[in-house]
Design a protein around this motif. Structure first.
Motif, PDB file in Angstrom:
ATOM      1  N   ALA A 188      14.267  30.542 -23.782  1.00 24.03           N
ATOM      2  CA  ALA A 188      14.294  30.671 -25.242  1.00 24.03           C
ATOM      3  C   ALA A 188      15.718  30.799 -25.772  1.00 24.03           C
ATOM      4  CB  ALA A 188      13.467  31.873 -25.684  1.00 24.03           C
ATOM      5  N   LEU A 235      23.132  28.657 -39.385  1.00 21.51           N
ATOM      6  CA  LEU A 235      21.750  28.781 -38.900  1.00 21.51           C
ATOM      7  C   LEU A 235      20.768  28.256 -39.941  1.00 21.51           C
ATOM      8  CD1 LEU A 235      21.973  32.314 -37.259  1.00 21.51           C
ATOM      9  CD2 LEU A 235      21.092  30.285 -36.079  1.00 21.51           C
ATOM     10  N   VAL A 250      14.894  24.907 -34.945  1.00 21.58           N
ATOM     11  CA  VAL A 250      13.518  24.885 -34.423  1.00 21.58           C
ATOM     12  C   VAL A 250      12.731  23.916 -35.305  1.00 21.58           C
ATOM     13  CG1 VAL A 250      11.418  26.250 -34.100  1.00 21.58           C
ATOM     14  CG2 VAL A 250      13.624  27.159 -33.363  1.00 21.58           C
ATOM     15  N   ARG A 289       0.413  28.872 -36.156  1.00 25.18           N
ATOM     16  CA  ARG A 289      -0.488  30.024 -36.254  1.00 25.18           C
ATOM     17  C   ARG A 289      -1.897  29.541 -36.581  1.00 25.18           C
ATOM     18  NH1 ARG A 289       3.716  31.902 -34.617  1.00 25.18           N
ATOM     19  NH2 ARG A 289       4.889  33.657 -35.476  1.00 25.18           N
ATOM     20  N   LEU A 318      10.170  25.663 -40.965  1.00 19.50           N
ATOM     21  CA  LEU A 318      11.264  26.587 -41.279  1.00 19.50           C
ATOM     22  C   LEU A 318      12.417  25.894 -42.002  1.00 19.50           C
ATOM     23  CD1 LEU A 318      11.379  28.543 -37.879  1.00 19.50           C
ATOM     24  CD2 LEU A 318      10.163  29.201 -39.964  1.00 19.50           C
ATOM     25  N   PHE A 350      15.226  32.104 -37.632  1.00 20.19           N
ATOM     26  CA  PHE A 350      14.662  32.841 -36.493  1.00 20.19           C
ATOM     27  C   PHE A 350      13.193  33.161 -36.728  1.00 20.19           C
ATOM     28  CE2 PHE A 350      19.222  34.270 -36.044  1.00 20.19           C
ATOM     29  CZ  PHE A 350      19.453  33.692 -34.799  1.00 20.19           C
ATOM     30  N   GLY A 351      12.572  32.508 -37.691  1.00 13.38           N
ATOM     31  CA  GLY A 351      11.194  32.804 -38.028  1.00 13.38           C
ATOM     32  C   GLY A 351      11.124  34.033 -38.923  1.00 13.38           C
ATOM     33  N   GLN A 363       9.367  37.244 -35.130  1.00 13.26           N
ATOM     34  CA  GLN A 363      10.739  36.805 -35.385  1.00 13.26           C
ATOM     35  C   GLN A 363      11.558  36.985 -34.110  1.00 13.26           C
ATOM     36  OE1 GLN A 363      13.460  39.072 -37.989  1.00 13.26           O
ATOM     37  NE2 GLN A 363      13.524  37.269 -39.296  1.00 13.26           N
ATOM     38  N   CYS A 364      12.440  36.044 -33.892  1.00 12.62           N
ATOM     39  CA  CYS A 364      13.179  35.927 -32.623  1.00 12.62           C
ATOM     40  C   CYS A 364      13.631  37.258 -32.012  1.00 12.62           C
ATOM     41  CB  CYS A 364      14.400  35.047 -32.836  1.00 12.62           C
ATOM     42  SG  CYS A 364      15.321  34.782 -31.323  1.00 12.62           S
ATOM     43  N   LEU A 365      13.219  37.475 -30.784  1.00 13.23           N
ATOM     44  CA  LEU A 365      13.617  38.683 -30.047  1.00 13.23           C
ATOM     45  C   LEU A 365      15.117  38.684 -29.778  1.00 13.23           C
ATOM     46  CD1 LEU A 365      12.654  41.177 -28.267  1.00 13.23           C
ATOM     47  CD2 LEU A 365      12.607  39.561 -26.361  1.00 13.23           C
ATOM     48  N   GLY A 366      15.689  37.490 -29.570  1.00 10.56           N
ATOM     49  CA  GLY A 366      17.087  37.402 -29.166  1.00 10.56           C
ATOM     50  C   GLY A 366      18.053  37.180 -30.320  1.00 10.56           C
ATOM     51  N   ALA A 389      21.975  36.155 -30.199  1.00 10.65           N
ATOM     52  CA  ALA A 389      22.364  34.800 -30.608  1.00 10.65           C
ATOM     53  C   ALA A 389      23.441  34.869 -31.698  1.00 10.65           C
ATOM     54  CB  ALA A 389      21.146  34.028 -31.105  1.00 10.65           C
ATOM     55  N   GLU A 413      26.784  35.848 -30.114  1.00 12.17           N
ATOM     56  CA  GLU A 413      27.393  34.729 -29.376  1.00 12.17           C
ATOM     57  C   GLU A 413      28.023  33.738 -30.344  1.00 12.17           C
ATOM     58  OE1 GLU A 413      25.114  32.915 -25.997  1.00 12.17           O
ATOM     59  OE2 GLU A 413      23.608  34.381 -26.565  1.00 12.17           O
TER      60      GLU A 413
HETATM   61  C1  HEM Z   1      20.311  30.389 -32.269  1.00  4.16           C
HETATM   62  C2  HEM Z   1      19.484  30.615 -31.314  1.00  4.16           C
HETATM   63  C3  HEM Z   1      18.007  30.871 -31.478  1.00  4.16           C
HETATM   64  C4  HEM Z   1      17.108  30.387 -32.415  1.00  4.16           C
HETATM   65  C5  HEM Z   1      17.378  29.436 -33.576  1.00  4.16           C
HETATM   66  C6  HEM Z   1      15.811  30.979 -32.095  1.00  4.16           C
HETATM   67  C7  HEM Z   1      14.655  30.762 -32.835  1.00  4.16           C
HETATM   68  C8  HEM Z   1      13.453  31.434 -32.645  1.00  4.16           C
HETATM   69  C9  HEM Z   1      12.304  31.355 -33.523  1.00  4.16           C
HETATM   70  C10 HEM Z   1      12.188  30.495 -34.775  1.00  4.16           C
HETATM   71  C11 HEM Z   1      11.337  32.179 -33.016  1.00  4.16           C
HETATM   72  C12 HEM Z   1       9.976  32.488 -33.656  1.00  4.16           C
HETATM   73  C13 HEM Z   1       8.820  31.787 -33.011  1.00  4.16           C
HETATM   74  C14 HEM Z   1       7.501  32.149 -33.672  1.00  4.16           C
HETATM   75  O1  HEM Z   1       7.463  32.850 -34.685  1.00  4.16           O
HETATM   76  O2  HEM Z   1       6.468  31.700 -33.159  1.00  4.16           O
HETATM   77  C15 HEM Z   1      11.875  32.773 -31.802  1.00  4.16           C
HETATM   78  C16 HEM Z   1      11.187  33.643 -30.976  1.00  4.16           C
HETATM   79  C17 HEM Z   1      11.690  34.125 -29.771  1.00  4.16           C
HETATM   80  N1  HEM Z   1      12.998  33.994 -29.299  1.00  4.16           N
HETATM   81 FE1  HEM Z   1      14.497  32.972 -30.184  1.00  4.16          FE
HETATM   82  N2  HEM Z   1      15.938  31.784 -30.995  1.00  4.16           N
HETATM   83  C18 HEM Z   1      17.263  31.763 -30.587  1.00  4.16           C
HETATM   84  C19 HEM Z   1      17.838  32.476 -29.542  1.00  4.16           C
HETATM   85  C20 HEM Z   1      17.145  33.296 -28.670  1.00  4.16           C
HETATM   86  C21 HEM Z   1      17.757  34.076 -27.598  1.00  4.16           C
HETATM   87  C22 HEM Z   1      19.244  34.157 -27.291  1.00  4.16           C
HETATM   88  C23 HEM Z   1      16.704  34.707 -26.935  1.00  4.16           C
HETATM   89  C24 HEM Z   1      16.701  35.636 -25.740  1.00  4.16           C
HETATM   90  C25 HEM Z   1      17.693  36.041 -25.048  1.00  4.16           C
HETATM   91  C26 HEM Z   1      15.473  34.340 -27.622  1.00  4.16           C
HETATM   92  C27 HEM Z   1      14.209  34.783 -27.275  1.00  4.16           C
HETATM   93  C28 HEM Z   1      13.084  34.637 -28.066  1.00  4.16           C
HETATM   94  C29 HEM Z   1      11.776  35.199 -27.712  1.00  4.16           C
HETATM   95  C30 HEM Z   1      11.434  35.976 -26.442  1.00  4.16           C
HETATM   96  C31 HEM Z   1      10.905  34.886 -28.799  1.00  4.16           C
HETATM   97  C32 HEM Z   1       9.421  35.250 -28.944  1.00  4.16           C
HETATM   98  C33 HEM Z   1       9.259  36.479 -29.773  1.00  4.16           C
HETATM   99  C34 HEM Z   1       7.816  36.827 -30.076  1.00  4.16           C
HETATM  100  O3  HEM Z   1       6.935  35.939 -30.079  1.00  4.16           O
HETATM  101  O4  HEM Z   1       7.533  38.025 -30.338  1.00  4.16           O
HETATM  102  N3  HEM Z   1      15.784  33.494 -28.678  1.00  4.16           N
HETATM  103  N4  HEM Z   1      13.177  32.310 -31.607  1.00  4.16           N
END
Ligand code: HEM
Ligand code: SF4
Lengths: 67, 413
Positions: free
Chosen positions: B249, B292, B298, B304, B327, B355-356, B361-364, B368, B371
Motif C-alpha cells: 500500500a 496530493l 488512486v 463500498r 476521489l 487519502f480517502g 482513510q489511509c493508515l499510512g 506518506a 516522505e
Molecule cells: C501518497 C501515498 C498514498 C496514497 C495516495 C494512499 C491512498 C490511500 C487511500 C485513498 C486509502 C483509502 C482506501 C479506502 O477507503 O478504501 C488508503 C488506505 C490505506 N493505506 Fe494508503 N496511501 C498512500 C500511502 C500509504 C502508505 C505509506 C501506507 C503504509 C505504510 C499505506 C497504507 C494504507 C493502508 C493499510 C490502508 C487501509 C486502511 C483501512 O482500510 O483502514 N498507504 N490509502
C-alpha cells in the motif's frame, strides 16, 4: 461565552489528523493512537486550528460547540 | 496540450457511463472529463462496471464526506452487491482473511487500533532525520550516476522501499534484497514469473523476520506486531499479511507521488520555484497536500456497499447497492477548491480526499506526507536544473492499476 470541544472517543479511528491540525488541543495515546483531548476550552487563538481539526477528522468525531 | 487549464470538463453522461472513466487524450494529469461533467450535473448517479452491475458513482466532495463515515456504508466485500474493482478481487474476496481493508466498525476499529501505534503522529515525526538521510544518499548516488536517468528507478521507487524497511525494522544488510524484491513486485514491466518469485521471497522473508523479532525485539513495527502475536492480540499470519500490506500500500503510491509530482511541478515552473525557494515547513507541507489533491493518484475509486437504505439529496441508495467514490472528481470540486484545475501550492488544500475519508482513510498518510515533504523540500533544491528528458506525449501512463502512474520517467540535469 466560550467554545467547548467534544471528542467522541468510540468513533475515533486514531488517524492523528487532529494532532497535526491543533497540537495544543489534541494528543494521541502512544500504544494505539486514539485521540486525547488536552484542552476542552481552547483559547480564541486556537479556534482556527480546532475548526481545521473538525473539518479534516475522517471519523467526524470532533465537534466545536457554543455554550 | 498537457496544461490542465485547457482540458475538457464535459463528456457523454448518457447512456450509462462505464467506470472507470477514461482520461482525455493529451491531459494525463486531469480527472476524466465525464467524471467532472457528472459532478456538475448528476453528482450521485449509476454507472456500469466490468461485471455488468450498476453501482452509484459519487463525485461531489460534500456527498463523499457525508457518506463515507456513515455506518450504513460498508467496506465488507462479502456483502452482496459489493462493486469489486475487477474479477480477481471478486474471486479472492471469500478466501481473504478479515483485515482492516474489508471490515466495518466495531471489528475494523479493533483491528485498526492494533496496527496503528507506529503511525501515531509523534512517532512518525521521529522518522524525519532517517528519511532525510535516505533521500540525501539517493540523490548523491543519482548525481554520481548516469545523466540522463530514470527518476522512477533511481529515486522514486527506492525512497519508499527504504523508508518502509526502516519502519518495519528490516536490518540494513538486507535493504538491497528488500528493495530489489519489492521493486520487482511492483514493476509493471517485469516478467510475471519474476514478479511472482520476488513476491514469494518477500513473504517468506517477512515471515522469518517476525519470528526473529519475537526472540530479540527492537523498537520497530515488526517487533511490535510480534509482541501482539505473543499477547494473543493477532495471529502470526495476520502480522505477516499486515507487513506485506504496508509494503504494497505504501510503495507504489508514494513512488508515484514522487514521479508524477515532479512531472506536475516541472510543468508549473512558477510553482516549482516557490518550493525551491522556501524552507518553511508549513509551506512545504501545504505544497505536498496540494500536489496530493491535484494528482489524486488512486484512480479506481473507493468501493463500498449499502447495508441499509440511505436517503441523500433526492436519491435513495437501496440496501445492497454498490457505491463508488471518485476521489479525483471530489478533489477538483469547485465548490471546495475554486479553480481546481490550477496547481496552486498556496491554496488551503488540507481538506482534500486523496487519502480517502471515513474510518478507512489511509493508515499510512502521516508517513506518506512526511516522505513527500522531505522529497519535495530536497530534490529540487539539490538538483535545480532537473528536467524531463522526453516529451510528455511520449511517457507511458498506467491507466489500469489501482494507482495511476508512469512507466519510467527519463530526467536529466
Ligand atoms: C501518497 C501515498 C498514498 C496514497 C495516495 C494512499 C491512498 C490511500 C487511500 C485513498 C486509502 C483509502 C482506501 C479506502 O477507503 O478504501 C488508503 C488506505 C490505506 N493505506 Fe494508503 N496511501 C498512500 C500511502 C500509504 C502508505 C505509506 C501506507 C503504509 C505504510 C499505506 C497504507 C494504507 C493502508 C493499510 C490502508 C487501509 C486502511 C483501512 O482500510 O483502514 N498507504 N490509502
Ligand atoms: S482526527 Fe478524528 S479520528 Fe483522527 S485521531 Fe483525531 S479524533 Fe481520532
Amino acid at each position: 461565552m466560550s467554545m467547548r470541544v467534544e471528542l467522541d472517543v468510540p468513533k475515533c479511528v486514531a488517524s492523528g489528523q487532529c494532532v497535526m491540525a491543533a497540537p495544543d488541543v489534541f494528543d494521541q495515546r502512544d500504544d494505539d493512537g486514539v485521540a486525547i483531548l488536552l484542552e476542552e476550552h481552547p483559547g480564541d487563538e486556537l479556534l482556527d486550528e480546532v475548526r481545521e481539526a473538525v473539518a479534516i477528522c475522517p471519523a467526524a468525531a470532533i465537534r466545536l460547540v457554543d455554550q | 496540450m498537457s496544461d490542465a487549464l485547457s482540458c475538457p470538463v464535459t463528456g457523454a453522461t448518457e447512456p450509462l457511463p462505464e467506470y472507470p472513466l477514461p482520461r482525455a487524450a493529451g491531459c494525463p494529469l486531469a480527472p476524466a472529463p465525464t467524471a467532472q461533467a457528472l459532478r456538475a450535473g448528476k453528482p450521485i448517479t449509476k454507472v456500469k462496471i466490468w461485471n455488468g452491475s450498476t453501482p452509484w458513482l459519487i463525485t461531489r466532495h460534500a456527498d463523499q464526506r457525508a457518506l463515507l463515515p456513515d455506518s450504513r456504508v460498508s467496506d465488507d466485500d462479502l456483502n452482496p452487491g459489493f462493486p469489486y474493482v475487477n474479477a480477481h478481487r471478486a474471486e479472492i474476496a471469500p478466501v481473504t482473511p478479515r483485515l482492516i481493508t474489508n471490515t466495518d466498525a466495531p471489528e475494523h476499529t479493533r483491528l485498526r487500533r492494533t496496527v496503528n501505534g507506529p503511525f501515531v503522529v509523534k512517532r512518525i515525526e521521529k522518522m524525519r532525520a532517517p528519511i532525510q538521510k535516505i533521500v540525501d544518499d539517493l540523490i548523491d548516488e543519482m548525481l554520481a550516476g548516469p545523466n540522463p536517468t530514470d527518476l522512477l528507478k533511481a529515486f522514486a521507487l527506492p525512497v519508499p522501499s527504504l523508508v518502509i524497511a526502516e519502519l518495519l525494522g528490516v536490518p540494513y544488510d538486507d535493504h538491497d534484497f528488500f528493495q530489489r524484491s519489492s521493486s520487482l513486485v511492483l514493476d509493471g514491466s517485469a516478467a510475471p514469473e519474476d514478479a511472482r518469485r520476488a513476491s514469494g521471497e518477500l513473504v517468506a522473508y517477512l515471515d522469518n523476520l517476525i519470528r526473529q523479532k519475537t526472540a530479540t525485539p527492537g523498537k520497530d513495527v515488526l517487533s511490535e506486531m510480534a509482541g501482539r502475536v505473543q499477547a494473543g492480540e493477532m495471529t502470526h499470519a495476520e502480522a505477516v499479511s499486515m507487513g506485506v500490506a504496508m509494503l504494497i500500500a505504501g510503495h507504489e503510491t508514494t513512488a508515484t507521488m514522487i514521479s508524477l509530482g515532479t512531472l506536475a511541478l516541472l510543468q508549473h515552473p512558477d510553482q516549482l520555484a516557490l518550493l525551491r525557494e522556501t524552507d518553511d515547513p508549513k509551506v512545504i507541507a501545504n505544497a505536498v497536500d496540494e500536489v496530493l489533491r491535484y494528482l489524486t493518484i488512486v484512480q479506481t475509486g473507493v468501493r463500498r456497499v449499502a447495508k441499509d437504505d440511505i436517503e441523500i439529496g433526492d436519491v435513495v441508495i437501496r440496501k445492497g447497492d454498490g457505491m463508488i467514490f471518485d476521489l479525483h472528481a471530489a478533489n477538483w470540486d469547485p465548490e471546495v477548491f475554486p479553480e481546481a484545475e490550477r496547481l496552486d501550492l498556496t491554496r488551503p488544500a488540507r481538506i482534500h480526499q486523496a487519502f480517502g475519508y471515513g474510518p478507512h482513510q489511509c493508515l499510512g498518510q502521516n508517513l506518506a506526507r512526511l516522505e513527500l515533504q522531505v522529497v519535495y523540500g530536497t530534490l529540487y533544491r539539490r538538483i535545480p536544473t532537473l528536467r524531463l528528458d522526453a516529451a510528455i506525449e511520449d511517457l507511458e501512463f498506467d491507466h489500469t492499476g489501482t494507482t495511476y502512474g508512469v512507466h519510467g520517467m527519463p530526467v536529466a540535469w
